[in-house]
Design a protein around this motif. Structure first.
Motif, short mmCIF file in Angstrom:
data_model
loop_
_atom_site.label_atom_id
_atom_site.label_comp_id
_atom_site.label_asym_id
_atom_site.label_seq_id
_atom_site.Cartn_x
_atom_site.Cartn_y
_atom_site.Cartn_z
N VAL A 1 -4.51 54.34 -32.73
CA VAL A 1 -4.60 54.49 -34.19
C VAL A 1 -3.65 53.51 -34.87
O VAL A 1 -4.02 52.83 -35.85
CB VAL A 1 -4.27 55.94 -34.60
N VAL A 2 -2.43 53.40 -34.36
CA VAL A 2 -1.46 52.45 -34.92
C VAL A 2 -1.99 51.02 -34.80
O VAL A 2 -1.94 50.23 -35.75
CB VAL A 2 -0.09 52.58 -34.22
N ALA A 3 -2.51 50.66 -33.62
CA ALA A 3 -3.02 49.30 -33.41
C ALA A 3 -4.17 48.98 -34.35
O ALA A 3 -4.23 47.87 -34.92
CB ALA A 3 -3.46 49.14 -31.96
N LEU A 4 -5.08 49.91 -34.55
CA LEU A 4 -6.22 49.68 -35.45
C LEU A 4 -5.74 49.46 -36.88
O LEU A 4 -6.29 48.62 -37.60
CB LEU A 4 -7.19 50.85 -35.38
N GLU A 5 -4.75 50.21 -37.30
CA GLU A 5 -4.24 50.02 -38.67
C GLU A 5 -3.61 48.63 -38.82
O GLU A 5 -3.80 47.97 -39.85
CB GLU A 5 -3.24 51.11 -39.02
N LEU A 6 -2.89 48.16 -37.82
CA LEU A 6 -2.32 46.81 -37.87
C LEU A 6 -3.43 45.75 -37.90
O LEU A 6 -3.32 44.73 -38.60
CB LEU A 6 -1.40 46.57 -36.69
N LEU A 7 -4.51 45.97 -37.15
CA LEU A 7 -5.64 45.05 -37.19
C LEU A 7 -6.31 45.07 -38.55
O LEU A 7 -6.70 44.02 -39.09
CB LEU A 7 -6.65 45.41 -36.09
N ALA A 8 -6.46 46.26 -39.14
CA ALA A 8 -7.07 46.37 -40.46
C ALA A 8 -6.24 45.65 -41.52
O ALA A 8 -6.78 45.06 -42.46
CB ALA A 8 -7.24 47.84 -40.83
N GLN A 9 -4.92 45.67 -41.36
CA GLN A 9 -4.02 45.01 -42.30
C GLN A 9 -3.91 43.51 -42.06
O GLN A 9 -3.35 42.79 -42.89
CB GLN A 9 -2.63 45.62 -42.20
N GLY A 10 -4.43 43.03 -40.91
CA GLY A 10 -4.28 41.63 -40.56
C GLY A 10 -2.93 41.28 -39.99
O GLY A 10 -2.63 40.09 -39.78
#
Length: 414
Positions: A367-376
């Motif tokens: 979940v943390v990794a996906l949020e960082l990917l979503a933020q760029g």
């Protein structure tokens, strides 16, 4: 971001409830071969988060890459998250690529021991079949972030943090995992009930463990080799840990400079005894045998006889600790030894998200990794692993967004 989650078991259910707290995605489809289990994961999440409208459930056969591809396209998924047993890694991995989606998993494609010298040489290593497709993912401009759970995953993030901020020279990156968990029956008696998928546990504990050393590369040893008593923080205390096969040893040496990389798991004498008995009786086998006209794999029978790890939370007490012991020389050149770790108490994770601590600790990291990917803040293409990304934003988000701080314990160098 539109997420297709494959697998609604313990980790998948926890992932859904954790993700629902965050606003970085617009849709999350929870898919499983058992449609009712997928529906239940969505329903229980919505009960905890009234007004949640981003979640849907679906049925999918994770062993069929075309089925994964079709479902991802149907829901316009930008990211496919794999939360099923590692035996289904490759079809989900291939289905995501065919659908033009990015991909994330928490366990990698399975190994196959060297047939001639299984306890000396590696054969097909964990993740080899995924890394073999790296060029295809790069050409497609898509990212496959592999091994992004807790171990592998957070342990690899810790390794990158140590290399960037704590050490000038690393002797050993040693993942050490331990717990003081107890599962009780209805009468309050302690029972044998693994807190994670027994199928996966058998796979990693009975396969030849892998060790990496500079100048030698990857090699294997006997199962349960190099026992050591490791003192875990948070009140867990000393636990005997042994070598087991795990992805960190296959990932960290690709990108980080260390003299040695190991993974040791605090199994305990009872658990090791059970695993040895299963092996002696052939009950760890994945090859089907004939039982009164039915073809069944012994390992699947073992899994069916044990309690579902996802349902153990109300009967479980204690804490689990995942971490990385790093030895070497600090940035000042002096000998240094630190244990970077993450503790989760079962009572806390049950109250927060209705998930037992082992599956919660695994699920929070993707979940943390996906949020960082979503933020760029994290980005890339090809087949990549957690230690290739900046650790600081990950550790910050884990702490601030999920109330799950990590720790750094200084130890006296040996």
């Amino acid at each position: 971001m539109r997420i297709l989650l494959i697998g609604a078991g313990g980790v998948g259910g926890a992932f859904t409830r954790i993700a629902a707290r965050r606003d970085f995605f617009e849709a999350l489809v929870v898919a499983d071969h058992d449609a009712e289990r997928a529906e239940r994961a969505v329903r229980t999440t919505c009960e905890r988060h009234p007004g949640e409208r981003r979640l849907r459930s679906a049925r999918v056969d994770a062993s069929d890459a075309r089925a994964v591809q079709a479902l991802a396209r149907e829901h316009r998924a930008t990211h496919v998250v794999n939360a099923v047993d590692p035996r289904w890694v490759l079809p989900v991995f291939e289905g995501a690529l065919a659908a033009g989606a990015d991909y994330l998993d928490m366990a990698m494609s399975l190994s196959r021991p060297d047939p001639a010298a299984p306890h000396a040489r590696t054969g097909v290593k964990l993740g080899d079949e995924q890394f073999a497709r790296a060029a295809d993912w790069e050409r497609a401009g898509r990212l496959a972030l592999v091994g992004m759970g807790v171990e592998p995953g957070l342990s690899d993030v810790f390794a990158r943090y140590a290399a960037d901020h704590l050490f000038s020279e690393i002797d050993e990156l040693g993942t050490r995992d331990g717990a003081d968990l107890r599962v009780l029956d209805e009468d309050g008696r302690e029972v044998f009930a693994p807190s994670f998928s027994i199928w996966t546990t058998i796979e990693e504990c009975l396969n030849p463990p892998v060790v990496w050393e500079r100048g030698r590369g990857w090699f294997t040893t006997e199962p349960f080799s190099e026992p050591e008593v490791f003192d875990f923080p948070g009140g867990i205390g000393p636990v005997e840990c042994v070598n087991v096969e795990h992805e960190e040893v296959l990932l960290m040496p690709r990108h980080l400079d260390a003299r040695r990389v190991t993974f040791k798991y605090g199994l305990g004498a009872e658990f090791i005894g059970v695993l040895k008995t299963l092996h002696a009786l052939g009950l760890d086998s994945t090859e089907p045998v004939d039982v009164r006209g039915a073809r069944v794999a012994p390992r699947d029978v073992v899994a069916a006889c044990l309690p579902d790890p996802a349902a153990l939370g109300p009967r479980m007490t204690g804490r689990t600790c995942a971490g990385l012991l790093v030895t070497g020389r600090g940035t000042d050149g002096a000998p240094r030894e630190v244990y970077l770790h993450h503790l989760v108490d079962n009572a806390w994770s049950m109250e927060r998200d209705g998930a037992q601590c082992v599956v919660w600790q695994t699920a929070v990291n993707p979940v943390v990794a996906l949020e960082l990917l979503a933020q760029g803040r994290w980005s890339g293409s090809g087949v990549m692993s957690p230690e290739q990304f900046d650790a600081v934003p990950f550790l910050d988000l884990l702490t601030t967004a999920h109330d799950a701080p990590w720790g750094l314990q200084e130890r006296v160098p040996a």
